[in-house]
Design an enzyme around this catalytic site. Structure first.
Site, short mmCIF file in Angstrom:
data_model
loop_
_atom_site.label_atom_id
_atom_site.label_comp_id
_atom_site.label_asym_id
_atom_site.label_seq_id
_atom_site.Cartn_x
_atom_site.Cartn_y
_atom_site.Cartn_z
N PHE A 12 0.82 -1.23 0.00
CA PHE A 12 0.00 0.00 0.00
C PHE A 12 0.85 1.28 0.00
N ILE A 13 1.59 1.52 1.09
CA ILE A 13 2.29 2.81 1.19
C ILE A 13 3.49 2.82 0.23
N ASP A 34 10.53 -6.44 -3.48
CA ASP A 34 9.34 -6.89 -2.74
C ASP A 34 9.19 -8.40 -2.86
N ALA A 83 9.06 -2.65 3.69
CA ALA A 83 8.66 -4.07 3.72
C ALA A 83 8.34 -4.51 5.14
N THR A 126 5.93 3.03 12.89
CA THR A 126 4.52 3.32 13.20
C THR A 126 4.35 3.92 14.61
N ASP A 127 3.30 4.71 14.77
CA ASP A 127 2.99 5.25 16.10
C ASP A 127 2.59 4.14 17.08
N GLU A 128 2.26 2.95 16.53
CA GLU A 128 1.78 1.86 17.40
C GLU A 128 2.87 1.37 18.35
N TYR A 152 2.44 -7.23 16.32
CA TYR A 152 2.87 -6.34 15.22
C TYR A 152 3.69 -5.17 15.75
N ALA A 154 5.11 -4.78 18.59
CA ALA A 154 6.34 -5.22 19.28
C ALA A 154 7.43 -5.50 18.25
N SER A 155 7.04 -6.09 17.11
CA SER A 155 8.06 -6.39 16.08
C SER A 155 8.58 -5.10 15.46
N LYS A 156 7.70 -4.11 15.27
CA LYS A 156 8.16 -2.84 14.71
C LYS A 156 9.05 -2.10 15.71
N LYS A 191 -7.59 -3.93 6.04
CA LYS A 191 -7.52 -2.77 6.91
C LYS A 191 -8.88 -2.08 6.94
N ASN A 251 -13.69 5.02 15.81
CA ASN A 251 -13.98 4.12 14.69
C ASN A 251 -15.43 4.23 14.24
P1 NAD Z 1 1.41 -3.60 3.25
O1 NAD Z 1 1.14 -4.83 4.05
O2 NAD Z 1 0.35 -3.06 2.38
O3 NAD Z 1 2.70 -3.84 2.32
C1 NAD Z 1 3.84 -4.49 2.77
C2 NAD Z 1 4.68 -4.87 1.56
O4 NAD Z 1 5.87 -5.52 2.04
C3 NAD Z 1 3.99 -5.87 0.62
O5 NAD Z 1 4.16 -5.48 -0.72
C4 NAD Z 1 4.72 -7.19 0.89
O6 NAD Z 1 4.77 -8.05 -0.23
C5 NAD Z 1 6.10 -6.69 1.28
N1 NAD Z 1 6.83 -7.65 2.12
C6 NAD Z 1 6.37 -8.32 3.21
N2 NAD Z 1 7.32 -9.14 3.70
C7 NAD Z 1 8.41 -8.96 2.92
C8 NAD Z 1 9.72 -9.51 2.93
N3 NAD Z 1 10.09 -10.44 3.83
N4 NAD Z 1 10.60 -9.09 1.99
C9 NAD Z 1 10.24 -8.16 1.07
N5 NAD Z 1 9.01 -7.64 0.99
C10 NAD Z 1 8.11 -8.02 1.91
O7 NAD Z 1 1.91 -2.54 4.30
P2 NAD Z 1 1.74 -0.95 4.32
O8 NAD Z 1 0.46 -0.61 4.98
O9 NAD Z 1 2.04 -0.42 2.96
O10 NAD Z 1 2.91 -0.54 5.33
C11 NAD Z 1 4.21 -0.26 4.84
C12 NAD Z 1 5.10 0.10 6.02
O11 NAD Z 1 4.56 1.23 6.70
C13 NAD Z 1 5.19 -1.01 7.06
O12 NAD Z 1 6.51 -1.06 7.53
C14 NAD Z 1 4.26 -0.55 8.18
O13 NAD Z 1 4.67 -1.03 9.43
C15 NAD Z 1 4.41 0.95 8.07
N6 NAD Z 1 3.24 1.75 8.51
C16 NAD Z 1 1.99 1.49 8.01
C17 NAD Z 1 0.92 2.28 8.39
C18 NAD Z 1 -0.46 2.05 7.84
O14 NAD Z 1 -1.40 2.73 8.24
N7 NAD Z 1 -0.66 1.15 6.87
C19 NAD Z 1 1.13 3.34 9.29
C20 NAD Z 1 2.42 3.58 9.79
C21 NAD Z 1 3.46 2.78 9.37
P1 TYD Z 2 -6.72 -1.26 11.21
O1 TYD Z 2 -7.03 -0.69 9.87
O2 TYD Z 2 -6.56 -2.75 11.32
O3 TYD Z 2 -5.44 -0.49 11.77
P2 TYD Z 2 -4.73 -0.58 13.22
O4 TYD Z 2 -5.26 -1.74 13.97
O5 TYD Z 2 -3.31 -0.77 12.84
O6 TYD Z 2 -5.00 0.74 13.87
O7 TYD Z 2 -7.87 -0.86 12.22
C1 TYD Z 2 -8.20 0.49 12.48
C2 TYD Z 2 -9.19 0.50 13.63
O8 TYD Z 2 -10.39 -0.13 13.21
C3 TYD Z 2 -8.70 -0.30 14.83
O9 TYD Z 2 -9.13 0.35 16.02
C4 TYD Z 2 -9.40 -1.64 14.70
C5 TYD Z 2 -10.71 -1.28 14.03
N1 TYD Z 2 -11.29 -2.32 13.16
C6 TYD Z 2 -12.64 -2.67 13.31
O10 TYD Z 2 -13.36 -2.14 14.18
N2 TYD Z 2 -13.15 -3.61 12.46
C7 TYD Z 2 -12.39 -4.22 11.50
O11 TYD Z 2 -12.92 -5.10 10.77
C8 TYD Z 2 -11.00 -3.84 11.37
C9 TYD Z 2 -10.15 -4.48 10.32
C10 TYD Z 2 -10.51 -2.87 12.21
#
Ligand code: NAD
Ligand code: TYD
Length: 338
Positions: A12-13, A34, A83, A126-128, A152, A154-156, A191, A251
């Site tokens: 995604f990002i 990727d 990734a 992430t802020d998490e 998740y 904890a791993s980040k 998500k 939410n």
């Molecule tokens: P996503 O799950 O949509 O994409 C992750 C990508 O990483 C995928 O294309 C996947 O194929 C690739 N990937 C996974 N394991 C891999 C590996 N072992 N080697 C190479 N590629 C691999 O995730 P996203 O939402 O785009 O998040 C991207 C980054 O941003 C992550 O590090 C996440 O922790 C961070 N982040 C996400 C959010 C959010 O709201 N989505 C917010 C803050 C930070």
């Molecule tokens: P999510 O998109 O999974 O992000 P994160 O858990 O990393 O914040 O979820 C956003 C919020 O929405 C979170 O408080 C969990 C809630 N949620 C639901 O209520 N129902 C759902 O089906 C999902 C996927 C999330």
């Protein structure tokens, strides 16, 4: 520093970032590396696959040999690491993959960066990692204590610590960014926001966990991409930058806005069993990146969510291709009888 290894650029990002960067900079060369897990999608980057400033490499960040070879053969100067295994619910079902990729994978990238002598490593975090806030607690600052609650987060957090250690011990030039929840085009529909939009389009119930009063701070993905690029270009080595939308919302408020935008009524809302250990509230203090790098979000939530619903509506095929296969099984397992 214009020859960059972008990992996870089919997610995604990452996909949004690759497009952003190719638009933003003429003189840039990106290797998009990727592993193509369930979250990686070549359709999301199909429009930039023919751009000669962008090369896609199918590879895993845990594969040191391939990372080294990719960096050397393309004469890359820096890494931006997107990734990751990224979904909290999946980390509760199976935490191992999160440790493998997010911790060990990041470590492999750091080892290669240090060994080859890369000029910069940016960790997209992430802020998490900060944990959960009470209603009256102050927003997360960069010096807030790290208290991750899910496998998740904890791993980040572990990966963030490794980045810090590589800077401190080996002098690796590194930056860490910690962003709040993103939304926008190309997000996998596990998500909340794309799941909600997809279900609304299909007149399916929207599962809201617990009482729906959990708070998230939503940021439009392009604003996140711009912040990462600014931090990469102008950030101070060894520093962490928080990135947020200034957009705290429960939410249930979020779901109601999306339903309205999709032209559906609130009868689709379905309160379901809560996520174990569900973080109650995230809020980000992004004054540091505002002050030091002149970044602020440009897209307000109303405009962002309107654009996002419109994008998914115009790209039903992208959504349908994703939600037809494995996703059905995932959805069944996660939500049936909940
Ligand atoms: P996503 O799950 O949509 O994409 C992750 C990508 O990483 C995928 O294309 C996947 O194929 C690739 N990937 C996974 N394991 C891999 C590996 N072992 N080697 C190479 N590629 C691999 O995730 P996203 O939402 O785009 O998040 C991207 C980054 O941003 C992550 O590090 C996440 O922790 C961070 N982040 C996400 C959010 C959010 O709201 N989505 C917010 C803050 C930070
Ligand atoms: P999510 O998109 O999974 O992000 P994160 O858990 O990393 O914040 O979820 C956003 C919020 O929405 C979170 O408080 C969990 C809630 N949620 C639901 O209520 N129902 C759902 O089906 C999902 C996927 C999330």
């Amino acid at each position: 520093m214009k020859r960059i290894l972008v990992t996870g650029g089919a997610g995604f990002i990452g996909a949004n970032f690759v497009k952003f960067l190719l638009k933003e900079e003429t003189d840039v060369f990106i290797v998009n590396y990727d592993a193509m897990t369930y979250a990686g999608n070549l359709e999301s980057i199909s429009d930039v696959l023919t751009d000669d400033r962008h090369v896609f490499v199918h590879g895993d960040i845990r594969d040191s040999v391939k990372i080294d070879e990719t960096i050397k053969s393309h004469r890359l100067e820096a890494i931006i690491n997107f990734a990751a295994e990224s979904h909290v619910d999946r980390s509760i079902e199976g935490p191992e993959a999160f440790i493998d990729t997010n911790v060990n994978g990041t470590l492999k990238l750091l080892i290669s960066s240090q060994k080859i002598g890369l000029k910069r490593f940016l960790q997209v975090s992430t802020d998490e990692v900060y944990g959960s806030l009470l209603p009256d607690e102050e927003a997360f600052r960069e010096d807030t204590q790290i208290k991750p609650n899910s496998p998740y987060s904890a791993s980040k957090a572990a990966a963030d610590h490794l980045v810090r250690a590589y800077h401190h011990t080996f002098g690796l030039d590194s930056i860490t960014t910690r962003c709040s929840n993103n939304y926008g085009p190309y997000q996998f529909p596990e998500k909340m926001i794309p799941l909600c939009i997809n279900n609304a389009f299909n007149n399916k119930k929207i599962p809201v966990y617990g009482d729906g009063m959990q708070i998230r701070d939503w940021l439009y993905v392009e604003d996140h991409c711009r912040a990462i690029w600014l931090a990469f270009k102008n950030g101070k080595t060894g520093e962490t930058y928080n990135i947020g939308g200034g957009n705290q919302m429960t939410n249930i408020e979020l779901v109601k806005i999306i339903l309205k935008e999709c032209g559906k009524d609130e009868s689709l809302i379905d309160f379901v069993k809560d996520r174990p250990g569900h973080d109650r509230r995230y809020a980000i203090d992004f004054s540091k990146i505002k002050r030091e790098l002149a970044w602020s979000p440009l897209c307000n939530f109303d405009a962002g969510i309107r654009k996002t619903v419109k994008w998914y509506c115009e790209n039903r095929k992208w959504l349908d291709n994703l939600t037809s296969g494995e996703y059905k099984k995932y959805y069944e397992k996660m939500y049936s009888g909940r």
